[in-house]
Design a protein around this motif. Sequence first.
Motif, PDB file in Angstrom:
ATOM      1  N   UNK A  36     -38.884   6.373  20.913  1.00 61.21           N
ATOM      2  CA  UNK A  36     -38.514   5.545  22.062  1.00 61.21           C
ATOM      3  C   UNK A  36     -37.760   6.410  23.061  1.00 61.21           C
ATOM      4  N   UNK A  37     -38.129   6.322  24.329  1.00 62.85           N
ATOM      5  CA  UNK A  37     -37.413   7.054  25.376  1.00 62.85           C
ATOM      6  C   UNK A  37     -36.263   6.195  25.876  1.00 62.85           C
ATOM      7  N   UNK A  38     -35.050   6.755  25.852  1.00 63.35           N
ATOM      8  CA  UNK A  38     -33.854   6.037  26.284  1.00 63.35           C
ATOM      9  C   UNK A  38     -33.062   6.921  27.238  1.00 63.35           C
ATOM     10  N   UNK A  39     -32.045   6.342  27.882  1.00 58.33           N
ATOM     11  CA  UNK A  39     -31.207   7.101  28.822  1.00 58.33           C
ATOM     12  C   UNK A  39     -29.782   7.188  28.307  1.00 58.33           C
ATOM     13  N   UNK A  40     -29.015   8.062  28.934  1.00 56.99           N
ATOM     14  CA  UNK A  40     -27.603   8.196  28.596  1.00 56.99           C
ATOM     15  C   UNK A  40     -26.748   7.153  29.298  1.00 56.99           C
ATOM     16  N   UNK A  41     -27.226   6.653  30.435  1.00 57.55           N
ATOM     17  CA  UNK A  41     -26.504   5.645  31.214  1.00 57.55           C
ATOM     18  C   UNK A  41     -27.484   5.106  32.242  1.00 57.55           C
ATOM     19  N   UNK A  42     -26.972   4.417  33.263  1.00 55.65           N
ATOM     20  CA  UNK A  42     -27.842   3.998  34.349  1.00 55.65           C
ATOM     21  C   UNK A  42     -27.714   2.537  34.705  1.00 55.65           C
ATOM     22  N   UNK A  43     -28.360   2.162  35.789  1.00 58.77           N
ATOM     23  CA  UNK A  43     -28.277   0.821  36.342  1.00 58.77           C
ATOM     24  C   UNK A  43     -28.784  -0.225  35.368  1.00 58.77           C
ATOM     25  N   UNK A  44     -27.898  -1.148  34.966  1.00 60.05           N
ATOM     26  CA  UNK A  44     -28.301  -2.215  34.071  1.00 60.05           C
ATOM     27  C   UNK A  44     -28.549  -1.780  32.640  1.00 60.05           C
ATOM     28  N   UNK A  45     -28.299  -0.517  32.329  1.00 62.81           N
ATOM     29  CA  UNK A  45     -28.598  -0.015  30.997  1.00 62.81           C
ATOM     30  C   UNK A  45     -27.520  -0.361  29.977  1.00 62.81           C
ATOM     31  N   UNK A  46     -26.454  -1.024  30.434  1.00 61.68           N
ATOM     32  CA  UNK A  46     -25.357  -1.422  29.567  1.00 61.68           C
ATOM     33  C   UNK A  46     -24.758  -0.175  28.896  1.00 61.68           C
ATOM     34  N   UNK A  47     -24.753  -0.108  27.579  1.00 65.88           N
ATOM     35  CA  UNK A  47     -24.238   1.057  26.850  1.00 65.88           C
ATOM     36  C   UNK A  47     -25.381   1.602  25.998  1.00 65.88           C
ATOM     37  N   UNK A  48     -26.322   2.312  26.609  1.00 63.24           N
ATOM     38  CA  UNK A  48     -27.604   2.572  25.957  1.00 63.24           C
ATOM     39  C   UNK A  48     -27.532   3.406  24.693  1.00 63.24           C
ATOM     40  N   UNK A  49     -26.642   4.396  24.618  1.00 68.70           N
ATOM     41  CA  UNK A  49     -26.610   5.232  23.416  1.00 68.70           C
ATOM     42  C   UNK A  49     -26.118   4.457  22.190  1.00 68.70           C
ATOM     43  N   UNK A  50     -24.929   3.843  22.225  1.00 66.92           N
ATOM     44  CA  UNK A  50     -24.508   3.105  21.024  1.00 66.92           C
ATOM     45  C   UNK A  50     -25.380   1.897  20.724  1.00 66.92           C
ATOM     46  N   UNK A  51     -25.894   1.222  21.753  1.00 67.98           N
ATOM     47  CA  UNK A  51     -26.742   0.062  21.502  1.00 67.98           C
ATOM     48  C   UNK A  51     -28.048   0.474  20.822  1.00 67.98           C
ATOM     49  N   UNK A  52     -28.642   1.558  21.282  1.00 72.63           N
ATOM     50  CA  UNK A  52     -29.891   2.000  20.669  1.00 72.63           C
ATOM     51  C   UNK A  52     -29.672   2.530  19.262  1.00 72.63           C
ATOM     52  N   UNK A  53     -28.555   3.189  19.024  1.00 71.06           N
ATOM     53  CA  UNK A  53     -28.252   3.636  17.660  1.00 71.06           C
ATOM     54  C   UNK A  53     -28.082   2.430  16.723  1.00 71.06           C
ATOM     55  N   UNK A  54     -27.441   1.383  17.238  1.00 73.43           N
ATOM     56  CA  UNK A  54     -27.287   0.149  16.448  1.00 73.43           C
ATOM     57  C   UNK A  54     -28.659  -0.449  16.147  1.00 73.43           C
ATOM     58  N   UNK A  55     -29.508  -0.513  17.161  1.00 71.43           N
ATOM     59  CA  UNK A  55     -30.840  -1.092  16.997  1.00 71.43           C
ATOM     60  C   UNK A  55     -31.683  -0.258  16.037  1.00 71.43           C
ATOM     61  N   UNK A  56     -31.553   1.061  16.125  1.00 64.30           N
ATOM     62  CA  UNK A  56     -32.278   1.957  15.218  1.00 64.30           C
ATOM     63  C   UNK A  56     -31.935   1.668  13.755  1.00 64.30           C
ATOM     64  N   UNK A  57     -30.643   1.527  13.464  1.00 64.55           N
ATOM     65  CA  UNK A  57     -30.209   1.255  12.098  1.00 64.55           C
ATOM     66  C   UNK A  57     -30.602  -0.158  11.668  1.00 64.55           C
ATOM     67  N   UNK A  58     -30.499  -1.104  12.595  1.00 61.02           N
ATOM     68  CA  UNK A  58     -30.888  -2.495  12.327  1.00 61.02           C
ATOM     69  C   UNK A  58     -32.359  -2.565  11.893  1.00 61.02           C
ATOM     70  N   UNK A  59     -33.257  -1.939  12.644  1.00 64.51           N
ATOM     71  CA  UNK A  59     -34.680  -1.992  12.332  1.00 64.51           C
ATOM     72  C   UNK A  59     -34.986  -1.280  11.008  1.00 64.51           C
ATOM     73  N   UNK A  60     -34.260  -0.212  10.736  1.00 68.26           N
ATOM     74  CA  UNK A  60     -34.459   0.506   9.484  1.00 68.26           C
ATOM     75  C   UNK A  60     -34.049  -0.358   8.292  1.00 68.26           C
ATOM     76  N   UNK A  61     -32.880  -0.974   8.378  1.00 67.65           N
ATOM     77  CA  UNK A  61     -32.365  -1.747   7.260  1.00 67.65           C
ATOM     78  C   UNK A  61     -33.111  -3.063   7.063  1.00 67.65           C
ATOM     79  N   UNK A  62     -33.490  -3.718   8.167  1.00 62.60           N
ATOM     80  CA  UNK A  62     -34.092  -5.046   8.043  1.00 62.60           C
ATOM     81  C   UNK A  62     -35.573  -4.994   7.708  1.00 62.60           C
ATOM     82  N   UNK A  63     -36.295  -4.024   8.294  1.00 61.86           N
ATOM     83  CA  UNK A  63     -37.751  -4.040   8.149  1.00 61.86           C
ATOM     84  C   UNK A  63     -38.358  -2.678   7.835  1.00 61.86           C
TER      85      UNK A  63
END
Length: 533
Positions: free
Chosen positions: A369-396
């Motif tokens: 997945x291509x993600x950014x370090x920051x940016x308009x409307x991106x909220x907190x993309x690095x920690x959020x994507x790391x959370x999502x990465x672990x979530x998808x690994x553990x759940x499915x």
Amino acid sequence: MMGRKRAALIAAGIGACTSVAQAESALRIAMTATDIPTTTGMPNNGFEGLRFLGYPVFEPLVQWDLTRSDRPATLKPGLAERWEQMPEDKRTWLFHLRDGVAFHDGTPFTADAVLWNLDRYFKADSPQYEVAAAGITKTRVPIIAGYRKVDERTVAVTTTVAASYFPYMMVYLLFTAPSSFEKGGRTWAGTAMLPAAGTGPFRITRVSPREAVDLARFDGYWDATRRAKVDRIRLMPIPEANARIAALRSGQVDWIEVPAADGIPSLKAAGFTVTTGSYPHVWPWFYNIGAKDSPFRDVRIRQALNYCVDRDAIVGFLNGTAEPAVGWLKADDPSFGAPQNHYGFDPERGRALLAEAGYGPRKPLAFPVMISTSGSGQMLPLPMNEFLQENLKQSCGVEVRFEVVEWQVLLNATRALPDAASLSGAMALNVSSPTSDAGVMARYFSSDRFPPGGFNFPNWKDETFDAALQRLSDSTDPAVIAAATRTAHERLVDDPPWLYVVHDRNPRAMSPRVKGFIPAQSWFLDLSLVSVQ
């Protein structure tokens, strides 16, 4: 370390204007961008650029009404005092221009100035054609077929198709004084450093790339009810969330966009104002359905990931500055409809769908997945994507790796072809989206908006969606439009082109000295209302 260095540089940059800030009312804003948005009148850096270096300085014919926080932002007259769709030809709209408007340099705003700017965006052989601005504009307003001057105060714009939502697209066409282009040596690079003249309540006074842009109140602004209350604004790019918090705490800035979620309680305890509110914004992954051998060609996999995400946990991780997203629109939106799929956290169902599609413990679904370090409307993309990465690994059992790029690179990728080398094999992009109106829906999901000419990055096509979009585009009956919008959104849920994660609640933090801010239900805000005491 990088955050501390960044804060030190900002402090040095601000020091030169400290005496001015003491003598006049000055508002200093820390943006999430890595650089200042472009300053020619069509800013880059997504909607954050438009928020701070678009609307305050350069205006459209149709404006957002940003004076209320109790309802989604609606439209109001801007540089056009009124507009109308021609009954005999629904593809043609007349815009009646406001009298008595002048650009910041004193030159008049006229029908000729409107056409000059439209040529700048849509006529590739015009001397003023601006390639970067045209690329931004053509993707936001993709259906303009032509335009002409009717008289000195009237302009006709023709669209490629009948579009009831067209006024919602016209908010993205901003107007720069043609005289600025001449003064800039008939180059946009020269114009950017002048600075350029718009018609808004603020004018640009200084441009310093990578450091700051300074604005000043424009006392000749045409709308006396919206004359700015603050004398000066300084806009600074500070992409790292903790560096923004440090700058606010130390008094180097008065306002920060998107504070780090774990810093919000301490900011509130220290007396800073933290605002959140409903916001037409979804934070998703765009599936790359069109790529060769993409797993997301199978709708079961696209649905499965939507069941595998623990959205409530992500909201908790963000200290309540978001809400779960189970579709493009919020679940309580009247246009959400009644889809067959209800995406709660259901990893068992997600794993079952993956198994039907041929994936499981022995053959895990894996993709970049291509993600950014920051940016308009991106909220907190690095920690959020790391959370999502672990979530998808553990759940499915889904294995995700990231290609991390700068925000503008990621934004450009949304207009790439599915197998373009610039994507580095990415099977999804993490780019946040506005959800404000049917015009945006058409821009992102219509099957005639595949890249490079549109924003339908997934290359998603759904016949029921396209038919519903056609009905709402053709009709002027609110009931027909509402029913068609519900049908269209149901398809976005049941045949999902995106992984829906959260809706942003638009957090920002401010000094208690900042008064008058209204958190409109919009990506945008009205800086003319803000004062500093």
